[in-house]
Motif scaffolding. Structure first.
Motif, mmCIF file in Angstrom:
data_model
loop_
_atom_site.group_PDB
_atom_site.id
_atom_site.type_symbol
_atom_site.label_atom_id
_atom_site.label_comp_id
_atom_site.label_asym_id
_atom_site.label_seq_id
_atom_site.Cartn_x
_atom_site.Cartn_y
_atom_site.Cartn_z
ATOM 1 N N GLN A 32 0.835 -1.202 0.000
ATOM 2 C CA GLN A 32 0.000 0.000 0.000
ATOM 3 C C GLN A 32 0.870 1.252 0.000
ATOM 4 O O GLN A 32 0.576 2.213 -0.710
ATOM 5 C CB GLN A 32 -0.928 -0.019 1.210
ATOM 6 N N ALA A 33 1.946 1.263 0.767
ATOM 7 C CA ALA A 33 2.835 2.423 0.826
ATOM 8 C C ALA A 33 3.461 2.720 -0.536
ATOM 9 O O ALA A 33 3.708 3.883 -0.870
ATOM 10 C CB ALA A 33 3.928 2.195 1.872
ATOM 11 N N PHE A 34 3.706 1.674 -1.327
ATOM 12 C CA PHE A 34 4.293 1.838 -2.662
ATOM 13 C C PHE A 34 3.221 1.888 -3.757
ATOM 14 O O PHE A 34 3.548 1.901 -4.936
ATOM 15 C CB PHE A 34 5.271 0.699 -2.965
ATOM 16 N N TYR A 35 1.940 1.883 -3.361
ATOM 17 C CA TYR A 35 0.807 1.947 -4.300
ATOM 18 C C TYR A 35 0.836 0.792 -5.306
ATOM 19 O O TYR A 35 0.623 0.982 -6.495
ATOM 20 C CB TYR A 35 0.758 3.292 -5.022
ATOM 21 N N LEU A 36 1.126 -0.407 -4.798
ATOM 22 C CA LEU A 36 1.256 -1.570 -5.673
ATOM 23 C C LEU A 36 -0.026 -2.384 -5.748
ATOM 24 O O LEU A 36 -0.770 -2.483 -4.777
ATOM 25 C CB LEU A 36 2.403 -2.460 -5.197
ATOM 26 N N GLN A 37 -0.239 -2.982 -6.917
ATOM 27 C CA GLN A 37 -1.389 -3.844 -7.161
ATOM 28 C C GLN A 37 -0.875 -5.235 -7.535
ATOM 29 O O GLN A 37 0.292 -5.541 -7.364
ATOM 30 C CB GLN A 37 -2.231 -3.251 -8.288
ATOM 31 N N GLU A 38 -1.744 -6.048 -8.107
ATOM 32 C CA GLU A 38 -1.363 -7.393 -8.550
ATOM 33 C C GLU A 38 -0.521 -7.307 -9.821
ATOM 34 O O GLU A 38 -0.661 -6.377 -10.615
ATOM 35 C CB GLU A 38 -2.606 -8.241 -8.808
ATOM 36 N N ALA A 39 0.325 -8.302 -10.046
ATOM 37 C CA ALA A 39 1.224 -8.315 -11.208
ATOM 38 C C ALA A 39 0.471 -8.177 -12.527
ATOM 39 O O ALA A 39 0.935 -7.489 -13.442
ATOM 40 C CB ALA A 39 2.068 -9.590 -11.209
ATOM 41 N N GLU A 40 -0.686 -8.798 -12.627
ATOM 42 C CA GLU A 40 -1.442 -8.791 -13.875
ATOM 43 C C GLU A 40 -1.871 -7.391 -14.310
ATOM 44 O O GLU A 40 -2.193 -7.172 -15.473
ATOM 45 C CB GLU A 40 -2.699 -9.678 -13.747
ATOM 46 N N THR A 41 -1.882 -6.437 -13.389
ATOM 47 C CA THR A 41 -2.352 -5.088 -13.716
ATOM 48 C C THR A 41 -1.268 -4.226 -14.359
ATOM 49 O O THR A 41 -1.582 -3.162 -14.887
ATOM 50 C CB THR A 41 -2.886 -4.359 -12.465
ATOM 51 N N TYR A 42 -0.025 -4.664 -14.344
ATOM 52 C CA TYR A 42 1.082 -3.841 -14.845
ATOM 53 C C TYR A 42 1.470 -4.222 -16.267
ATOM 54 O O TYR A 42 1.743 -5.383 -16.561
ATOM 55 C CB TYR A 42 2.306 -3.961 -13.929
ATOM 56 N N TYR A 43 1.518 -3.221 -17.105
ATOM 57 C CA TYR A 43 1.875 -3.401 -18.518
ATOM 58 C C TYR A 43 3.228 -4.091 -18.664
ATOM 59 O O TYR A 43 3.389 -4.979 -19.494
ATOM 60 C CB TYR A 43 1.878 -2.043 -19.217
ATOM 61 N N TYR A 44 4.204 -3.672 -17.867
ATOM 62 C CA TYR A 44 5.533 -4.275 -17.964
ATOM 63 C C TYR A 44 5.547 -5.751 -17.559
ATOM 64 O O TYR A 44 6.501 -6.457 -17.850
ATOM 65 C CB TYR A 44 6.523 -3.530 -17.071
ATOM 66 N N LEU A 45 4.526 -6.205 -16.869
ATOM 67 C CA LEU A 45 4.521 -7.582 -16.372
ATOM 68 C C LEU A 45 3.518 -8.498 -17.060
ATOM 69 O O LEU A 45 3.627 -9.710 -16.947
ATOM 70 C CB LEU A 45 4.241 -7.583 -14.861
ATOM 71 N N ASN A 46 2.550 -7.958 -17.770
ATOM 72 C CA ASN A 46 1.501 -8.818 -18.311
ATOM 73 C C ASN A 46 1.587 -9.055 -19.814
ATOM 74 O O ASN A 46 0.748 -9.751 -20.370
ATOM 75 C CB ASN A 46 0.121 -8.270 -17.937
ATOM 76 N N GLN A 47 2.589 -8.501 -20.485
ATOM 77 C CA GLN A 47 2.683 -8.646 -21.939
ATOM 78 C C GLN A 47 2.875 -10.082 -22.393
ATOM 79 O O GLN A 47 2.410 -10.466 -23.458
ATOM 80 C CB GLN A 47 3.857 -7.818 -22.478
ATOM 81 N N GLY A 48 3.580 -10.879 -21.595
ATOM 82 C CA GLY A 48 3.875 -12.245 -21.990
ATOM 83 C C GLY A 48 2.735 -13.213 -21.753
ATOM 84 O O GLY A 48 2.805 -14.368 -22.148
ATOM 85 N N GLY A 49 1.691 -12.741 -21.089
ATOM 86 C CA GLY A 49 0.555 -13.610 -20.781
ATOM 87 C C GLY A 49 0.469 -13.864 -19.298
ATOM 88 O O GLY A 49 0.522 -12.941 -18.497
ATOM 89 N N ASP A 50 0.388 -15.118 -18.911
ATOM 90 C CA ASP A 50 0.247 -15.492 -17.506
ATOM 91 C C ASP A 50 1.449 -15.003 -16.706
ATOM 92 O O ASP A 50 2.600 -15.255 -17.074
ATOM 93 C CB ASP A 50 0.122 -17.015 -17.405
ATOM 94 N N CYS A 51 1.188 -14.323 -15.602
ATOM 95 C CA CYS A 51 2.269 -13.781 -14.777
ATOM 96 C C CYS A 51 2.881 -14.818 -13.843
ATOM 97 O O CYS A 51 3.903 -14.563 -13.220
ATOM 98 C CB CYS A 51 1.757 -12.588 -13.965
ATOM 99 N N GLY A 52 2.268 -15.978 -13.743
ATOM 100 C CA GLY A 52 2.790 -17.021 -12.865
ATOM 101 C C GLY A 52 3.560 -18.080 -13.635
ATOM 102 O O GLY A 52 3.550 -18.114 -14.856
ATOM 103 N N ILE A 53 4.236 -18.912 -12.880
ATOM 104 C CA ILE A 53 4.952 -20.055 -13.452
ATOM 105 C C ILE A 53 4.469 -21.291 -12.703
ATOM 106 O O ILE A 53 4.495 -21.317 -11.467
ATOM 107 C CB ILE A 53 6.482 -19.926 -13.295
ATOM 108 N N ALA A 54 4.042 -22.303 -13.429
ATOM 109 C CA ALA A 54 3.556 -23.531 -12.801
ATOM 110 C C ALA A 54 4.641 -24.137 -11.920
ATOM 111 O O ALA A 54 5.796 -24.240 -12.319
ATOM 112 C CB ALA A 54 3.122 -24.525 -13.874
ATOM 113 N N GLY A 55 4.266 -24.493 -10.705
ATOM 114 C CA GLY A 55 5.199 -25.140 -9.794
ATOM 115 C C GLY A 55 6.180 -24.190 -9.127
ATOM 116 O O GLY A 55 7.091 -24.624 -8.439
ATOM 117 N N LYS A 56 6.003 -22.902 -9.302
ATOM 118 C CA LYS A 56 6.931 -21.927 -8.737
ATOM 119 C C LYS A 56 6.164 -21.006 -7.807
ATOM 120 O O LYS A 56 5.079 -20.554 -8.126
ATOM 121 C CB LYS A 56 7.566 -21.112 -9.853
#
Length: 100
Positions: A32-56
């Motif tokens: 909250q102090a850094f005004y952060l949301q979920e990874a999926e909401t960020y353009y720099y993080l969601n371009q590749g598709g799923d933000c998670g890695i199976a088993g990680k």
């Protein structure tokens, strides 16, 4: 950090893992102090598709990162500064890049 990797990811590719780990592992009050949301909401993080890695688990990796920082004697202020810079990169991506 390599600029080209920060601003673009190919399909099924993730950005630098630290971004996902930070978003998954920071306590809610720091997020909250850094005004952060979920990874999926960020353009720099969601371009590749799923933000998670199976088993990680990004949260578990974040806890290992914090332990390593402690071993290397990073102060809480040092850690907060690093996370502040990483947060800024994500926010800049939302503000500066045109959405395609």
């Amino acid at each position: 950090m390599e600029k080209s990797r920060i601003v673009f990811q190919a399909r099924d590719e993730r950005n630098y893992h630290i971004f996902y780990e930070m978003l998954s592992g920071l306590p809610p009050q720091q997020r909250q102090a850094f005004y952060l949301q979920e990874a999926e909401t960020y353009y720099y993080l969601n371009q590749g598709g799923d933000c998670g890695i199976a088993g990680k688990s990004d949260r578990e990796d974040f806890l290992r990162l914090l332990a390593a920082m402690e071993i290397l004697h990073f102060t809480p202020d040092d850690q907060a500064s690093i996370f502040r810079v990483l947060s800024s990169i994500l926010h800049l991506g939302e503000r500066l890049l045109p959405k395609i």
